[in-house]
Design an enzyme around this catalytic site. Structure first.
Site, short mmCIF file in Angstrom:
data_model
loop_
_atom_site.label_atom_id
_atom_site.label_comp_id
_atom_site.label_asym_id
_atom_site.label_seq_id
_atom_site.Cartn_x
_atom_site.Cartn_y
_atom_site.Cartn_z
CG HIS A 179 -35.45 12.40 -28.61
ND1 HIS A 179 -34.79 11.67 -27.65
CD2 HIS A 179 -36.00 13.46 -27.95
CE1 HIS A 179 -34.93 12.26 -26.48
NE2 HIS A 179 -35.64 13.35 -26.64
CE1 TYR A 184 -41.18 14.32 -26.09
CE2 TYR A 184 -39.13 13.92 -24.91
CZ TYR A 184 -40.23 14.72 -25.17
OH TYR A 184 -40.40 15.89 -24.48
#
Length: 371
Positions: A179, A184
């Site tokens: 990800h 993030y």
């Protein structure tokens, strides 16, 4: 009427390690169906197995190590219990003939001591907090100022991803997605306002992503590794003044690795699919629903026919329609509202109780006969 012969979404796709019966990908979506220690609940296996007709399933974000945990009751891939819990999921999907990748999601600055098993302050590229209150296990709280990662912290985060990727294969996953999007850790290194470093990881904002992807590819095989990116995505206060040169450089560096795929979200201010598709030599999954209304069948078909992607990921449509490929095959409805009250609860309601089109029609017939 759409059918399997005419809809590009339903045509098979094969490239490298990917051999898919259709071009529909279920996008990763956080649902909080894990025990407090991060082991997925039994109902998770039912959820993914119901949707195994997708060309490819990508799990919700899974923390690679509790050091990267961003929220309470998110799943992990750190311990033997985690591996066993995910093995039940992959077995259920494979029994239905499906394919499933695990998304590894390190929170970086995302998180709060009251939502982390370690009870500590999270660390990110720089000491820049998330704006606004954040969710914690017992309500909401002000976001903490994250600790700035040291070079040793960065190396540890990469090692944690490598260990979790190996655990994913032990758990039976067909591959792993890193990800690198939606605020993030990897996205935090790529963005301007969350990476204020003056060392090598700040002067070259792609460095962390390249080192991370390379390390995981060497550990599990590039053909079993995907990467998700969201250039210019402003979620959770992210800011990228000029994403194009950063992401072009990143793709140029990653192209030689031969990854299984690049999973790319589009953006109103920066048309990433149009700009980066010509620069990516491998399989590309396009997502046009991020920060927009749920993706329709027509939008997904347009992405394919315009050549912007080889596959299309759907999020909310897969939440409410476990049989999404079958619905598209008969031009069935895909606009069922999400049960928002139970979206982030921990049980089967609002998770595995959405009906298939066949079940809907049977219910309507029963209602008509009884009426």
């Amino acid at each position: 009427m759409t059918n399997r012969a005419t809809s590009p979404l339903l045509t098979p796709y094969s490239s490298g390690s990917l051999s898919l019966p259709n071009r529909l990908v279920m996008a990763p979506m956080t649902r909080f169906r894990a025990h407090e220690d991060g082991t997925p609940l039994p109902v998770v296996a039912d959820h993914y197995a119901q949707r195994a007709e997708a060309g490819l399933l990508i799990t919700e974000g899974i923390w690679p190590h509790r050091r990267g945990q961003s929220d309470w009751r998110l799943p992990g891939l750190e311990t033997a219990a985690h591996v066993a819990g995910w093995r039940a999921v992959t077995d259920a999907v494979h029994e239905r003939g499906g394919r499933i990748f695990a998304q590894l999601m390190h929170g970086g600055r995302q998180g709060h001591p009251r939502s982390r098993l370690l009870g500590d302050v999270p660390a990110g590229p720089s000491a820049v907090p998330v704006p606004g209150p954040v969710h914690v296990k017992d309500g909401k709280a002000e976001a903490p100022v994250p600790r700035e990662m040291t070079v040793d912290d960065i190396r540890t985060a990469i090692d944690d991803h490598v260990a979790a990727a190996r655990n994913a294969l032990r758990a039976g996953f067909d591959g792993v997605e890193i990800h690198g999007a939606n605020s993030y850790l990897t996205h935090q290194f790529l963005a301007d306002n969350t990476n204020l470093r003056d060392d090598a990881y700040g002067c070259d904002k792609t460095r962390f992503a390249v080192e991370l992807v390379t390390a995981v590819a060497e550990a599990v095989g590039a053909d079993r590794l995907g990467l998700r990116l969201s250039p210019g995505n402003p979620q959770f206060g992210m800011a990228e003044r000029a994403p194009a040169p950063v992401y072009r450089a990143l793709l140029d560096a990653l192209n030689p690795l031969g990854l299984a795929y690049l999973h790319l979200t589009d953006n109103d201010d920066y048309p990433a699919l149009a700009d980066l598709r010509p620069r990516w030599r491998g399989t590309l999954i396009g997502n046009v629903g991020e920060n927009h209304e749920p993706t329709t069948r027509q939008q997904g078909e347009r992405v394919l026919t315009q050549g912007y992607a080889d596959l299309v990921s759907y999020g909310r449509a897969f939440l409410t329609h476990p049989d999404l490929p079958a619905r598209i095959a008969v031009n069935g409805p895909i606009g069922t509202p999400i049960d928002t009250a139970r979206l982030y609860t921990h049980g089967a309601e609002g998770y595995t109780d959405y009906p298939t089109l066949e079940e809907e029609r049977a219910s309507q017939l029963t209602a008509a006969e009884s009426g």
